[in-house]
Design an enzyme around this catalytic site. Structure first.
Site, short mmCIF file in Angstrom:
data_model
loop_
_atom_site.label_atom_id
_atom_site.label_comp_id
_atom_site.label_asym_id
_atom_site.label_seq_id
_atom_site.Cartn_x
_atom_site.Cartn_y
_atom_site.Cartn_z
N GLY A 21 11.31 42.89 78.55
CA GLY A 21 12.26 42.66 77.76
C GLY A 21 12.41 41.23 77.06
O GLY A 21 11.89 40.30 77.96
N GLY A 22 12.90 40.99 76.08
CA GLY A 22 12.93 39.74 75.44
C GLY A 22 11.40 39.36 75.21
O GLY A 22 10.58 39.91 74.62
N ASP A 23 11.15 38.00 76.02
CA ASP A 23 9.87 37.64 75.76
C ASP A 23 9.14 37.61 77.46
O ASP A 23 8.40 36.61 77.32
CB ASP A 23 9.94 35.96 75.30
CG ASP A 23 10.91 35.06 76.07
OD1 ASP A 23 11.48 35.62 77.03
OD2 ASP A 23 10.56 33.84 76.13
N GLU A 24 9.73 38.64 78.03
CA GLU A 24 8.99 38.74 79.24
C GLU A 24 8.14 39.87 79.26
O GLU A 24 8.39 41.03 78.94
CB GLU A 24 9.95 38.97 80.21
CG GLU A 24 10.97 37.64 80.59
CD GLU A 24 12.07 37.92 81.61
OE1 GLU A 24 12.42 39.11 81.94
OE2 GLU A 24 12.71 36.93 81.86
N LEU A 56 6.92 33.65 77.95
CA LEU A 56 6.53 32.89 76.81
C LEU A 56 7.26 31.43 76.95
O LEU A 56 8.66 31.27 77.01
CB LEU A 56 6.66 33.41 75.43
CG LEU A 56 6.10 34.99 75.20
CD1 LEU A 56 6.46 35.36 74.13
CD2 LEU A 56 4.72 34.88 75.67
#
Length: 593
Positions: free
Chosen positions: A490-493, A450
């Site tokens: 994980g995170g924005d991946e 993102l």
């Protein structure tokens, strides 16, 4: 009708069990009570020994403070330097002597109080002795030279304000009145002028017997006291002939009498307990506690070992009385067990087969029909409880299976978005790569990052950011078909697996659709948010033939897409060798940081 033989056998068996149970319970209660009493006595002894050691250290510190008070009086320095006996000197000496006398009167533990000059071979300038009638001031020709004694020359080496604490020994100085031949402890402090020059020494001789009497005021009279110096020589022993052996031409060591105390003198332990119940060879017929204690804050490395002992027979007196009561209790309970066994056997054997059948058919649907559920006595209550337990256990087993399925789902899916997590995705990707390699198929991996998620997260908070990730996951699922797998790493991946991708356009078209979908405004918490995304594409087999390489290459392509200005996609196979090396180098630098 129950056969008499079975009832008799069951009655005898139950009676035997009752007798054995009561006997073994009584025996182990007796043994446990003995161990408990010995343990409690040991803890009490150790506490008392610690208290005695603490009192000893406090007493030494208090007496060291007394020495410092006398040594730091200005008149003490004047008298230590003065050699004249004029009227002024005599008046000063008289006033200082009154102070020394007052210390002796108010502290019965002191046998001698002396002011000794440094010059004139350590001549005593003021001296008070204790004799059998009170306090005696020694004057004139009876004053002695003490320069050859350790408490004199060792104290002169100290800086002002420090205290010398000598070893506990037998006083062999002649003419010391009541102190001669007694166990004493020398405490001394240097006397200094205002300029800091040491001109004399103040010495207090402590009566060890009086000191111990004061320290033992709260201890029970049946406690036996042991004290040894840092070498292990007994200074105090219940057998007086064992104390101060070094003064009698022989050495009697604590570590020889009690081998377990050796770690105290090696300074590997500070306290220990020994009891004759578990270690009869080390402490025959006694319970002993030992504590290593320094002489005080001014004593340097000097220490003593204190021990308290109590006869094991006194400790176990209560256990022996309990043992007599246990024997009577076991005899009574054995008779009662026989009678109760007969009654219990008669009541138990009749419904025994019914309950046995129910237990062996625990999960059978017809088990409840065989149970005596209509009985109103305890057997009926047991049968009803058994039936309820069976239903509850079945319900719990079903719930457990449901929980297991939930846990299996949580282990392989992202908690926030419910998408497959990295572990499940890598498993699917690995299987897909094996299938594609074996059957000549093609597949593609899309790595999605993102573009504006960090700014959204910073501006609106983590809770809103989590809602954005959920909205992005929903948008990706709407764009993708059922044959595609989307996961959150994980995170924005995010990452997408496209299986059986015969044409490169299928991957690029899907990447274009994803970019457009995430460029559009997404409704999140009453707001419209445009997140944006950059997509990297790797294909099998040309970009890699293992799951790890495909994911890594898709990640590399994504970095190139993001460097174009965000909102782009990039195929790994279209990258130049220089771009691949540069991205790999940058990723290595980031990982090292």
């Amino acid at each position: 009708m129950m056969r008499p033989g079975l009832m008799v056998k069951l009655s005898l068996l139950l009676a035997l069990i009752g007798v054995l149970a009561s006997g073994s319970t009584g025996y182990y209660a007796y043994r446990a009570n003995r161990s408990m009493l010995v343990g409690e006595a040991g803890r009490n002894l150790l506490t008392a020994t610690e208290l005695l050691g603490q009192r000893f250290s406090v007493a030494i510190d208090d007496m060291a403070a007394d020495v410092l008070v006398l040594a730091t009086m200005p008149s003490s320095a004047l008298m230590a330097q003065s050699a004249d006996d004029d009227a002024k000197t005599s008046a000063d000496r008289s006033r200082l002597a009154q102070v020394f006398s007052s210390f002796m009167l108010h502290h019965p533990v002191y046998l001698q109080a002396r002011l000794i000059a440094r010059d004139r071979f350590g001549l005593e300038r003021i001296r008070f002795d204790r004799d059998g009638h009170g306090i005696v001031e020694v004057q004139g020709e009876n004053l002695q030279e003490k320069g050859q004694f350790a408490y004199m020359f060792d104290t002169l080496k100290l800086e002002p304000g420090r205290v010398y604490i000598g070893p506990i020994t037998i006083n062999r100085e002649y003419g010391t009145h009541y102190a001669e031949g007694k166990p004493i402890l020398h405490l001394a402090a240097p006397v200094a002028t205002r300029a800091g020059d040491v001109v004399g020494v103040v010495v207090l001789d402590v009566d060890l017997a009086v000191l111990l009497k004061l320290l033992r005021t709260d201890l029970p009279p049946d406690y036996e006291l042991y004290i040894a110096n840092e070498w292990g020589d007994f200074l105090v022993h219940p057998d007086a002939s064992q104390a101060f052996g070094f003064d009698k031409g022989r050495r009697v060591f604590m570590q020889d009498s009690f081998a377990a105390t050796k770690p105290l003198f090696d300074r590997t332990q500070s306290n220990m307990l020994i009891n004759g119940l578990t270690n009869p060879e080390q402490a025959p017929n006694e319970v002993l506690a030992f504590v290593r204690r320094p002489f005080g804050t001014s004593a340097g490395n000097r220490f003593i070992v204190l021990g308290l002992g109590k006869p094991l027979s006194d400790v176990l007196a209560g256990a022996n009385r309990l043992g007599d009561q246990i024997v009577r209790m076991v005899l009574f309970s054995s008779v009662a067990a026989l009678l109760l066994a007969i009654l219990f056997a008669r009541a138990l054997t009749r419904p025994l087969q019914v309950l046995t059948h129910a237990a062996t058919h625990f999960f059978a649907e017809t088990a409840t029909e065989a149970l005596p559920l209509k009985r109103t006595d305890e057997i009926g209550m047991l049968a009803r409880c058994f039936d309820r337990m069976r239903r509850e256990i079945r319900s719990q087993v079903d719930a457990l299976h449901h929980k297991q399925h939930q846990l299996a789902h949580l282990a392989n899916h992202d908690v926030l978005t419910s998408l497959p997590n990295r572990m499940l995705f890598m498993q699917k990707l690995d299987a897909a790569v094996h299938d594609a390699t074996a059957n000549g198929k093609r597949l593609a991996v899309l790595f999605i990052d993102l573009d504006h998620f960090k700014q959204i997260n910073d501006q609106f908070g983590h809770s809103f950011g989590d809602a954005v990730l959920v909205a992005v996951a929903d948008a990706l699922q709407r764009v993708l078909s059922r044959g595609h797998t989307v996961a959150r790493l994980g995170g924005d991946e995010f990452v997408v697996l496209i299986e059986d991708a015969h044409f490169p356009e299928s991957a690029t078209d899907l990447a274009t659709s994803i970019v457009r979908a995430l460029e559009s405004d997404l409704p999140v918490g009453g707001r419209l948010v445009a997140v944006g995304a950059s997509v990297g594409i790797s294909e099998c087999p040309q970009d890699g033939v293992c799951a790890r390489d495909l994911l890594l290459n898709a990640d590399t392509a994504m970095y190139v897409a993001k460097s174009k200005g965000r909102g782009f996609w990039q195929r790994y196979c279209d990258l130049s060798a220089e771009q691949r090396v540069k991205i790999a180098y940058e990723n290595t630098i980031v990982e090292e940081d």
